[in-house]
Design a protein around this motif. Structure first.
Motif, PDB file in Angstrom:
ATOM      1  N   THR A  90     -18.261  13.618   5.913  1.00  0.00           N
ATOM      2  CA  THR A  90     -17.052  14.202   6.501  1.00  0.00           C
ATOM      3  C   THR A  90     -17.233  14.448   7.994  1.00  0.00           C
ATOM      4  O   THR A  90     -18.258  14.962   8.433  1.00  0.00           O
ATOM      5  N   VAL A  91     -16.200  14.074   8.763  1.00  0.00           N
ATOM      6  CA  VAL A  91     -16.156  14.308  10.203  1.00  0.00           C
ATOM      7  C   VAL A  91     -15.037  15.306  10.471  1.00  0.00           C
ATOM      8  O   VAL A  91     -13.931  15.164   9.965  1.00  0.00           O
ATOM      9  N   GLU A  92     -15.332  16.311  11.289  1.00  0.00           N
ATOM     10  CA  GLU A  92     -14.348  17.330  11.654  1.00  0.00           C
ATOM     11  C   GLU A  92     -13.785  17.028  13.038  1.00  0.00           C
ATOM     12  O   GLU A  92     -14.537  16.693  13.953  1.00  0.00           O
ATOM     13  N   VAL A  93     -12.469  17.154  13.177  1.00  0.00           N
ATOM     14  CA  VAL A  93     -11.813  16.926  14.461  1.00  0.00           C
ATOM     15  C   VAL A  93     -11.011  18.176  14.816  1.00  0.00           C
ATOM     16  O   VAL A  93     -10.201  18.652  14.022  1.00  0.00           O
ATOM     17  N   ARG A  94     -11.258  18.693  16.010  1.00  0.00           N
ATOM     18  CA  ARG A  94     -10.527  19.855  16.531  1.00  0.00           C
ATOM     19  C   ARG A  94      -9.906  19.476  17.863  1.00  0.00           C
ATOM     20  O   ARG A  94     -10.346  18.533  18.509  1.00  0.00           O
ATOM     21  N   LEU A  95      -8.906  20.238  18.275  1.00  0.00           N
ATOM     22  CA  LEU A  95      -8.283  20.028  19.577  1.00  0.00           C
ATOM     23  C   LEU A  95      -8.565  21.218  20.471  1.00  0.00           C
ATOM     24  O   LEU A  95      -8.484  22.363  20.032  1.00  0.00           O
ATOM     25  N   ASP A  96      -8.877  20.946  21.729  1.00  0.00           N
ATOM     26  CA  ASP A  96      -8.962  21.992  22.755  1.00  0.00           C
ATOM     27  C   ASP A  96      -7.697  21.851  23.591  1.00  0.00           C
ATOM     28  O   ASP A  96      -7.645  21.088  24.553  1.00  0.00           O
ATOM     29  N   ARG A  97      -6.655  22.551  23.181  1.00  0.00           N
ATOM     30  CA  ARG A  97      -5.346  22.398  23.829  1.00  0.00           C
ATOM     31  C   ARG A  97      -5.354  22.833  25.287  1.00  0.00           C
ATOM     32  O   ARG A  97      -4.499  22.420  26.057  1.00  0.00           O
ATOM     33  N   GLU A 102      -0.785  17.183  29.966  1.00  0.00           N
ATOM     34  CA  GLU A 102       0.609  16.750  29.988  1.00  0.00           C
ATOM     35  C   GLU A 102       1.357  17.335  28.806  1.00  0.00           C
ATOM     36  O   GLU A 102       0.821  17.433  27.712  1.00  0.00           O
ATOM     37  N   THR A 103       2.613  17.719  29.047  1.00  0.00           N
ATOM     38  CA  THR A 103       3.436  18.182  27.941  1.00  0.00           C
ATOM     39  C   THR A 103       3.985  16.975  27.184  1.00  0.00           C
ATOM     40  O   THR A 103       3.979  15.857  27.686  1.00  0.00           O
ATOM     41  N   GLY A 104       4.477  17.236  25.979  1.00  0.00           N
ATOM     42  CA  GLY A 104       4.994  16.153  25.149  1.00  0.00           C
ATOM     43  C   GLY A 104       3.910  15.599  24.252  1.00  0.00           C
ATOM     44  O   GLY A 104       2.918  16.269  23.958  1.00  0.00           O
ATOM     45  N   GLU A 105       4.105  14.358  23.811  1.00  0.00           N
ATOM     46  CA  GLU A 105       3.136  13.739  22.902  1.00  0.00           C
ATOM     47  C   GLU A 105       1.950  13.179  23.680  1.00  0.00           C
ATOM     48  O   GLU A 105       2.121  12.449  24.651  1.00  0.00           O
ATOM     49  N   GLN A 128       2.220  18.786  22.805  1.00  0.00           N
ATOM     50  CA  GLN A 128       1.945  19.971  23.626  1.00  0.00           C
ATOM     51  C   GLN A 128       3.255  20.412  24.267  1.00  0.00           C
ATOM     52  O   GLN A 128       3.844  19.673  25.045  1.00  0.00           O
ATOM     53  N   ASP A 129       3.714  21.614  23.905  1.00  0.00           N
ATOM     54  CA  ASP A 129       4.979  22.117  24.443  1.00  0.00           C
ATOM     55  C   ASP A 129       4.840  22.688  25.849  1.00  0.00           C
ATOM     56  O   ASP A 129       5.753  22.574  26.666  1.00  0.00           O
ATOM     57  N   SER A 130       3.719  23.335  26.135  1.00  0.00           N
ATOM     58  CA  SER A 130       3.512  23.903  27.473  1.00  0.00           C
ATOM     59  C   SER A 130       2.042  23.800  27.828  1.00  0.00           C
ATOM     60  O   SER A 130       1.181  23.707  26.950  1.00  0.00           O
ATOM     61  N   LEU A 131       1.772  23.823  29.102  1.00  0.00           N
ATOM     62  CA  LEU A 131       0.398  23.708  29.577  1.00  0.00           C
ATOM     63  C   LEU A 131      -0.225  25.092  29.716  1.00  0.00           C
ATOM     64  O   LEU A 131       0.467  26.069  30.009  1.00  0.00           O
ATOM     65  N   THR A 132      -1.519  25.167  29.535  1.00  0.00           N
ATOM     66  CA  THR A 132      -2.246  26.412  29.715  1.00  0.00           C
ATOM     67  C   THR A 132      -2.318  26.701  31.208  1.00  0.00           C
ATOM     68  O   THR A 132      -2.719  25.836  31.990  1.00  0.00           O
TER      69      THR A 132
END
Length: 143
Positions: A90-97, A102-105, A128-132
């Motif tokens: 098993t491989v785990e994938v996470r996102l660092d938002r 860029e916003t959007g897809e 991504q709806d908004s940027l950090t």
């Protein structure tokens, strides 16, 4: 006769690199070729295995092409299939938002590669709806 020997030598020198470049075989099996996070921040998983019984254990390198895609582990040994079938890992994938710029897809890929084996890619998408917000650097004067 010497012309024939020269021709065969030249032919061998030209064919040898072609033979070596065609050594990549299909061996990496993945359970999913697409991961769609949409707006979710929970980790997702997929399985990999060595699908080629003619190869021994292969070390699969797992890398992402975007800084916001985090995979664990980065390298995984995969045993060849046995009598009971594939030996799945098993491989785990996470996102660092916070690293998405860029916003959007947004889209990226995870590449699974091993020596002498054709690489396999898994597509990762996230919305991504908004940027950090990025804060200005801290500057301390006269402490």
């Amino acid at each position: 006769m010497s012309r024939a020997i020269r021709f065969m030598t030249l032919l061998a020198l030209l064919v040898f690199p072609l033979v070596l470049s065609g050594c990549d075989v299909n061996a990496i099996w993945v359970s999913r070729t697409e991961l769609n996070f949409e707006r979710d921040s929970n980790p997702q998983f997929f399985e990999i295995a060595n699908d080629n019984a003619n190869l021994g254990t292969i070390d699969v390198n797992i890398s992402a092409d975007k800084a916001w895609i985090k995979v664990a582990p980065a390298t995984m040994p995969c045993d060849p299939p046995g009598e009971s079938g594939r030996v799945k890992q098993t491989v785990e994938v996470r996102l660092d938002r916070s690293k998405i710029t860029e916003t959007g897809e947004n889209q990226g890929t995870i590449t699974l590669s091993a020596s002498g084996v054709k690489p396999v890619t898994v597509t990762v998408t996230a919305i991504q709806d908004s940027l950090t917000p990025v804060l200005a650097p801290l500057n301390i004067v006269n402490p």
